[in-house]
Design a protein around this motif. Sequence first.
Motif, PDB file in Angstrom:
ATOM      1  N   LYS B 130      23.070  43.956 -11.673  1.00  0.00           N
ATOM      2  CA  LYS B 130      22.736  43.891 -10.263  1.00  0.00           C
ATOM      3  C   LYS B 130      23.135  42.545  -9.691  1.00  0.00           C
ATOM      4  CE  LYS B 130      19.162  46.225  -7.839  1.00  0.00           C
ATOM      5  NZ  LYS B 130      17.770  46.421  -7.583  1.00  0.00           N
ATOM      6  N   LYS B 131      23.681  42.575  -8.490  1.00  0.00           N
ATOM      7  CA  LYS B 131      24.067  41.305  -7.873  1.00  0.00           C
ATOM      8  C   LYS B 131      22.876  40.696  -7.146  1.00  0.00           C
ATOM      9  CE  LYS B 131      28.760  42.788  -7.123  1.00  0.00           C
ATOM     10  NZ  LYS B 131      29.820  43.076  -6.159  1.00  0.00           N
ATOM     11  N   ARG B 132      22.878  39.401  -7.059  1.00  0.00           N
ATOM     12  CA  ARG B 132      21.851  38.689  -6.300  1.00  0.00           C
ATOM     13  C   ARG B 132      22.132  38.915  -4.816  1.00  0.00           C
ATOM     14  NH1 ARG B 132      24.332  33.443  -5.908  1.00  0.00           N
ATOM     15  NH2 ARG B 132      25.490  34.821  -4.585  1.00  0.00           N
ATOM     16  N   THR B 133      21.107  39.220  -4.056  1.00  0.00           N
ATOM     17  CA  THR B 133      21.327  39.416  -2.618  1.00  0.00           C
ATOM     18  C   THR B 133      20.388  38.535  -1.807  1.00  0.00           C
ATOM     19  OG1 THR B 133      19.825  41.281  -2.676  1.00  0.00           O
ATOM     20  CG2 THR B 133      22.181  41.789  -2.729  1.00  0.00           C
ATOM     21  N   TYR B 134      20.803  38.266  -0.578  1.00  0.00           N
ATOM     22  CA  TYR B 134      20.017  37.423   0.326  1.00  0.00           C
ATOM     23  C   TYR B 134      19.769  38.160   1.629  1.00  0.00           C
ATOM     24  CZ  TYR B 134      21.718  33.402  -2.421  1.00  0.00           C
ATOM     25  OH  TYR B 134      22.010  32.509  -3.394  1.00  0.00           O
ATOM     26  N   LYS B 135      18.852  37.617   2.405  1.00  0.00           N
ATOM     27  CA  LYS B 135      18.692  38.086   3.789  1.00  0.00           C
ATOM     28  C   LYS B 135      19.555  37.180   4.671  1.00  0.00           C
ATOM     29  CE  LYS B 135      14.513  40.650   4.388  1.00  0.00           C
ATOM     30  NZ  LYS B 135      13.628  40.491   3.218  1.00  0.00           N
ATOM     31  N   ASN B 136      20.249  37.776   5.616  1.00  0.00           N
ATOM     32  CA  ASN B 136      21.063  36.987   6.527  1.00  0.00           C
ATOM     33  C   ASN B 136      20.225  36.516   7.708  1.00  0.00           C
ATOM     34  OD1 ASN B 136      23.248  37.635   4.914  1.00  0.00           O
ATOM     35  ND2 ASN B 136      23.572  39.536   6.052  1.00  0.00           N
ATOM     36  N   GLN B 137      20.739  35.472   8.357  1.00  0.00           N
ATOM     37  CA  GLN B 137      20.006  34.950   9.504  1.00  0.00           C
ATOM     38  C   GLN B 137      20.782  35.200  10.786  1.00  0.00           C
ATOM     39  OE1 GLN B 137      19.516  30.850   8.321  1.00  0.00           O
ATOM     40  NE2 GLN B 137      17.361  31.215   7.884  1.00  0.00           N
ATOM     41  N   TYR B 138      20.032  35.231  11.892  1.00  0.00           N
ATOM     42  CA  TYR B 138      20.676  35.243  13.202  1.00  0.00           C
ATOM     43  C   TYR B 138      20.966  33.791  13.573  1.00  0.00           C
ATOM     44  CZ  TYR B 138      21.164  35.342  18.235  1.00  0.00           C
ATOM     45  OH  TYR B 138      21.638  35.151  19.505  1.00  0.00           O
ATOM     46  N   LEU B 139      22.223  33.462  13.765  1.00  0.00           N
ATOM     47  CA  LEU B 139      22.577  32.063  14.042  1.00  0.00           C
ATOM     48  C   LEU B 139      23.122  31.879  15.456  1.00  0.00           C
ATOM     49  CD1 LEU B 139      24.290  31.058  10.680  1.00  0.00           C
ATOM     50  CD2 LEU B 139      21.946  30.647  11.370  1.00  0.00           C
ATOM     51  N   GLY B 140      22.827  32.818  16.331  1.00  0.00           N
ATOM     52  CA  GLY B 140      23.281  32.688  17.717  1.00  0.00           C
ATOM     53  C   GLY B 140      24.507  33.541  17.979  1.00  0.00           C
ATOM     54  N   ILE B 143      28.232  32.370  15.760  1.00  0.00           N
ATOM     55  CA  ILE B 143      28.507  32.382  14.322  1.00  0.00           C
ATOM     56  C   ILE B 143      27.733  33.504  13.648  1.00  0.00           C
ATOM     57  CG2 ILE B 143      28.074  31.059  12.194  1.00  0.00           C
ATOM     58  CD1 ILE B 143      30.509  30.047  13.534  1.00  0.00           C
ATOM     59  N   ASN B 144      28.412  34.235  12.799  1.00  0.00           N
ATOM     60  CA  ASN B 144      27.784  35.312  12.041  1.00  0.00           C
ATOM     61  C   ASN B 144      27.483  34.820  10.619  1.00  0.00           C
ATOM     62  OD1 ASN B 144      27.119  38.237  12.003  1.00  0.00           O
ATOM     63  ND2 ASN B 144      28.554  38.188  10.288  1.00  0.00           N
ATOM     64  N   HIS B 145      26.365  35.253  10.085  1.00  0.00           N
ATOM     65  CA  HIS B 145      25.916  34.775   8.781  1.00  0.00           C
ATOM     66  C   HIS B 145      25.867  35.955   7.810  1.00  0.00           C
ATOM     67  CE1 HIS B 145      22.605  32.695   6.274  1.00  0.00           C
ATOM     68  NE2 HIS B 145      23.730  32.083   6.061  1.00  0.00           N
ATOM     69  N   GLU B 146      26.502  35.827   6.672  1.00  0.00           N
ATOM     70  CA  GLU B 146      26.496  36.896   5.664  1.00  0.00           C
ATOM     71  C   GLU B 146      26.402  36.197   4.319  1.00  0.00           C
ATOM     72  OE1 GLU B 146      26.760  40.541   5.889  1.00  0.00           O
ATOM     73  OE2 GLU B 146      26.193  40.053   3.824  1.00  0.00           O
ATOM     74  N   MET B 147      25.173  35.866   3.960  1.00  0.00           N
ATOM     75  CA  MET B 147      24.937  34.936   2.867  1.00  0.00           C
ATOM     76  C   MET B 147      25.364  35.468   1.500  1.00  0.00           C
ATOM     77  SD  MET B 147      24.019  31.958   2.226  1.00  0.00           S
ATOM     78  CE  MET B 147      23.874  31.300   0.589  1.00  0.00           C
ATOM     79  N   ASN B 148      25.419  36.801   1.328  1.00  0.00           N
ATOM     80  CA  ASN B 148      25.779  37.345   0.014  1.00  0.00           C
ATOM     81  C   ASN B 148      27.155  36.892  -0.451  1.00  0.00           C
ATOM     82  OD1 ASN B 148      23.415  38.669  -0.153  1.00  0.00           O
ATOM     83  ND2 ASN B 148      24.220  40.653   0.498  1.00  0.00           N
ATOM     84  N   ARG B 149      28.021  36.566   0.512  1.00  0.00           N
ATOM     85  CA  ARG B 149      29.393  36.211   0.137  1.00  0.00           C
ATOM     86  C   ARG B 149      29.511  34.779  -0.379  1.00  0.00           C
ATOM     87  NH1 ARG B 149      31.266  38.660   5.816  1.00  0.00           N
ATOM     88  NH2 ARG B 149      31.121  40.864   5.285  1.00  0.00           N
ATOM     89  N   TYR B 179      20.443  28.721  -1.051  1.00  0.00           N
ATOM     90  CA  TYR B 179      20.599  29.380   0.245  1.00  0.00           C
ATOM     91  C   TYR B 179      21.080  28.387   1.299  1.00  0.00           C
ATOM     92  CZ  TYR B 179      19.504  32.560   4.073  1.00  0.00           C
ATOM     93  OH  TYR B 179      19.587  33.391   5.162  1.00  0.00           O
ATOM     94  N   PHE B 180      22.117  28.758   2.002  1.00  0.00           N
ATOM     95  CA  PHE B 180      22.620  27.905   3.074  1.00  0.00           C
ATOM     96  C   PHE B 180      22.288  28.554   4.411  1.00  0.00           C
ATOM     97  CE2 PHE B 180      25.140  27.138  -0.638  1.00  0.00           C
ATOM     98  CZ  PHE B 180      25.217  25.760  -0.692  1.00  0.00           C
ATOM     99  N   GLY B 181      21.509  27.882   5.193  1.00  0.00           N
ATOM    100  CA  GLY B 181      21.133  28.459   6.483  1.00  0.00           C
ATOM    101  C   GLY B 181      20.166  27.555   7.214  1.00  0.00           C
ATOM    102  N   ARG B 182      19.479  28.139   8.192  1.00  0.00           N
ATOM    103  CA  ARG B 182      18.474  27.384   8.938  1.00  0.00           C
ATOM    104  C   ARG B 182      17.110  27.667   8.320  1.00  0.00           C
ATOM    105  NH1 ARG B 182      17.409  27.954  14.129  1.00  0.00           N
ATOM    106  NH2 ARG B 182      17.820  25.842  14.798  1.00  0.00           N
ATOM    107  N   ASP B 183      16.129  26.878   8.723  1.00  0.00           N
ATOM    108  CA  ASP B 183      14.801  27.144   8.168  1.00  0.00           C
ATOM    109  C   ASP B 183      14.248  28.447   8.703  1.00  0.00           C
ATOM    110  OD1 ASP B 183      14.566  26.112  10.652  1.00  0.00           O
ATOM    111  OD2 ASP B 183      12.876  24.784  10.221  1.00  0.00           O
ATOM    112  N   LYS B 184      14.669  28.827   9.901  1.00  0.00           N
ATOM    113  CA  LYS B 184      14.346  30.173  10.402  1.00  0.00           C
ATOM    114  C   LYS B 184      15.472  30.622  11.329  1.00  0.00           C
ATOM    115  CE  LYS B 184      11.395  28.501  14.176  1.00  0.00           C
ATOM    116  NZ  LYS B 184      11.229  27.071  13.890  1.00  0.00           N
ATOM    117  N   ASP B 185      15.479  31.907  11.662  1.00  0.00           N
ATOM    118  CA  ASP B 185      16.516  32.428  12.550  1.00  0.00           C
ATOM    119  C   ASP B 185      16.577  31.606  13.837  1.00  0.00           C
ATOM    120  OD1 ASP B 185      16.721  34.367  10.708  1.00  0.00           O
ATOM    121  OD2 ASP B 185      16.680  36.037  12.123  1.00  0.00           O
ATOM    122  N   GLY B 186      17.749  31.463  14.386  1.00  0.00           N
ATOM    123  CA  GLY B 186      17.874  30.734  15.645  1.00  0.00           C
ATOM    124  C   GLY B 186      19.297  30.298  15.876  1.00  0.00           C
ATOM    125  N   VAL B 187      19.558  29.895  17.111  1.00  0.00           N
ATOM    126  CA  VAL B 187      20.908  29.485  17.490  1.00  0.00           C
ATOM    127  C   VAL B 187      21.234  28.140  16.860  1.00  0.00           C
ATOM    128  CG1 VAL B 187      22.416  28.988  19.442  1.00  0.00           C
ATOM    129  CG2 VAL B 187      20.621  30.696  19.670  1.00  0.00           C
TER     130      VAL B 187
END
Lengths: 177, 898
Positions: B130-140, B143-149, B179-187
């Motif tokens: 099984k591959k490791r999966t993440y939840k993506n964030q809304y970044l405004g 920019i689109n976020h697709e963390m699994n890649r 995980y690379f992203g913001r601390d929570k969803d947001g622009v």
Amino acid sequence: MQSLTNRAKPVDRRPMNFMERMYLPAVLKGMSITFSHMFKKAPTVRYPDETRPFSPVFRGLHVLNRDEEGRERCTACGLCAVACPAEAITMEAAERKQGEENLYREEKYAAKYEINMLRCIFCGLCEEACPKDAIYLSETFAPSNFARKGFIYGKKDLLIPDPKTEAADLAKAKGTN
Amino acid sequence: MTIYIDNKPYEAKAGKNLLEACLAAGINLPYFCWHPSLGSVGACRQCAVKVFKDEKDTQGRLVMSCMEGVRDGVRIGVEEATAKAFREQVIEWMMTNHPHDCPVCDEGGSCHLQDMTVMTGHDYRRYHYKKRTYKNQYLGPLINHEMNRCIQCYRCVRYYHDYAGGDDLNVFAAHNHVYFGRDKDGVLQSPFSGNLAEVCPTGVFTDKTLKEHYTRKWDLTMAPSVCTHCSVGCNITAGERYGKLRCVVNRYNEEVNGYFLCDRGRFGYEFVNSENRVTQPLIRGRMSEAVSEEELMHELSVLLSQQKLVGIGSARASLESNFALRQLVGAGNFYAGISETEAYLTRLIVQVMQEGTLHSASLKDIEQADAVIVLGEDVWNTAPMMALAVRQAAMKTAANNAAAQLSLPAWHDAAIKELVQTDKGFLANITVAGSPIDNIAQVTVHAVPDDIARLGFAVAHELSNTLPALANADEKLLQTARQIAAALQQSKHPVIVSGLSCVNSAVIRAAFDIAAALNNTHWKASVAYVLPECNSMGLALMQAPSAERIFDSSNANDMTALILENDLYRYLPQATADAFFSRCSNVIALDSIHNNTTEKAQVLIPAATFAEADGSMVNYEGRTQHYYKVFIPKEGHIKESFHWLNSMRIAKNNRSNGHGLSLDELLHEAEIEMPVFEGVHDAMLSPHYSIHGEHIPREPHRYSGRTAMYANLNVSEQKPLQEEGESAFGFTMEGFKGQPPADAAPFFWSPGWNSGQSVTKYQQEPGGAFKGHIPAVQLFHDKVDKAPVFFKDIPEAFVARKQKWLVLPQYHVLASGELSSYTKALASLLPEACVVLSETDAALLGVRDGDKIRVHPGTTALPVKVHLSLANGVVLISAGLPGTEVYNWGDWVKIEKE
């Protein structure tokens, strides 16, 4: 000149004798061959009422496949179009929206998918390039139409019937009913 | 020095790492975490090579080539079996969790990960779990976020956080679930977030605006272009398919934007596809307003024969279009479509720059400066890429100092960051209301323009005693001046940044004085003046009076005005613009988008945008850059303004000798007419340019669907559109198949390198100049021996007036130019217009945050925003946002509570 094969027959150039000049025996001989065929099996089939069996690798008109649940498999990745040596495929991708999960298998789909059948050379490279099992060359061939425009096959011409809602059509298309 | 790669000698530059040396030598060595602008950290383990002790050593040791410096005579093995196997394994390991969703991934076809995977030879997957999966964030909306890649190369945070100074994207968690992203969803808050799409080697961060009309890189028709959203003039590559502009990506230019773009430039392209475009010539007041070209030319030949014909030039139109207008109406009737204040200030800047005693700083000069003073300019909002360059100056100076201490190589990013900690190079940010670069500045001053200028003059006096001292200056100001002067004296090549956002000539003069005082044998100072629009400098060099000057002439009535790509309501207060239009009996407007000015036009002519046009623009430093047509619009009436204007010239003069009509002929004519533009035609690739008799194709050789794209319109394959006249570029994939000249490459591609990283193959060395680089056309020439003429008129200290406020514009980073606000994605990020007041002033007026006030002579009431460090007596009003009113900036206004 030396002949190229050893099967060459020398032509008999002697003048014809009396019997030969009458032509009648030769005519009878020919007619007997013709009449003998009346009692042999016909080599042609009554197309289109009858068709010959196809080879499993026959390459006819394309179809766009659906999965078991009836969702479109094509994600409009563009690999078929880039593989096409006749440059006959074009498409536009779109993002699947929420609530469309029953229509499209993955998050992208082809909003527009067109094959110019007049340009297509039925080489099957699109089928080979497809990473999603979405495009297949079917056994249907010889498309006919009254206008050239009719040869631009869009999604509605290419997509197979939905196995869930149009099971009968699908079976008919497959010829399994 | 010489290095041996696989036993072959190569020349390498000292101070580089082995990876850079290999890439410079043209060797394909895979890498991920290293980036020419970000340096090396050795995070991805992809660029492994063998290093041998000497010729006899056959064992060697495996090293990461990005973490090992070049040494003279070093022997390395790239094709060594162990090194190759190692690299293949690293890719295989990275791919264990990669979703293999290339068919639905926007990066596919221009993906660094795809390229590198193919390069290492890894093909079949052996990991069946099984591959490791993440939840993506809304970044405004950008920019689109697709963390699994993600492949955990850390480039995104290193760019966003370390390079661009953003603090809302970071790396979280550990081990196999980083995980690379913001601390929570947001622009994403940084206005440089778009570069994530290019920095990310795979599809984690992708351009969301491209998703709306997605097209693979190989299916784009591309051309070298120049950003039209501010005066910096970053180089871009714009791509089209089906008559729609699909995306804008960075086009490397060593001296200007390097590898990056700001969000305004990257995402501000969509106005080209706007429904609000002018697509048809219109003659208003007719039964059917849309007319054919013949009817239009007939109407125009009548209008153009009028006596009082005036032309209003534009700061966002190309040099060619402005010149064609000038030729049509005559030099005496040619005005610049800007306010008198702006015209006066730009003239002053032109005068200062033309003197040639100071070097005009390019972005690269700013990046390499060891001290920067921003004097009164709100660079962050008016020229975002310059703000990024200023940040690099501060960061790099500190890094260079640290590297010198321990003799660390400059590429050793992690080690240097560790040593530098929070040190910064010298930056003094002197602005009216502060800016996000305040947090990296050693000196921050918030003051009114006159006091900013006084501080500038005080610094100049500290640097050179021959300059006058400030009369009755307060001690605090002098102390700051001394601090800045002391820092400048420590530096070697400082840069002074200033511009128009203070609307104050004293600020411009003070900036000149500081730089001129520093320009001698000890220091090599240069100066950069930010201007409002992409071709403000080009228009200013034409020395046309401002549109407001039309009123000066005695018979300014019943004029026939020809307005070129200009919304006068953006540059002049409404009353002034209305007064202008009331005096015109006929208004002919050429524009690409419907706006308030085109509403007033009796005759409206559809003009091409940057994507549909050829043209030249002069950026803030006097650099002339040429942009080329990306596509020919389907609406056949849309043409370049200069094209229309030339036709009008023929119609007006009723004759044509066939000359001065093509682009290069027009530029030649301009050079003869105005010697200041000498050499501008060198900025463009000659229309007669070809390689072995072949065009440079605008489309990659893999372009698909040629016989099918327009099959729904016409079954037979359509003839590709061609430009009238000659061009160095072709609109199809046919043409020269090799590497085009790098300076005018329609797109970057090299065998095996489909992503934007292929630019390395066009450079002499990674992050360096292009192969066969043609020097830019600079319209300001440095004169080394000339002594500067200092300005000595110092303004009086600012005194707040009673019941009156000094009104200044407050621009927004995504919309200081006109066109970007017509873009859907950017428009959704623009704030509401507001009025900024100091705390005391707000209390004086009895208003609080959010209360509505009316600023005279404006008509709409705007909400108040209280600013804690704004000086009293000043009011800042949002400018440039859609629907905002224009004031006489720098004037005194009254404020009324709603």
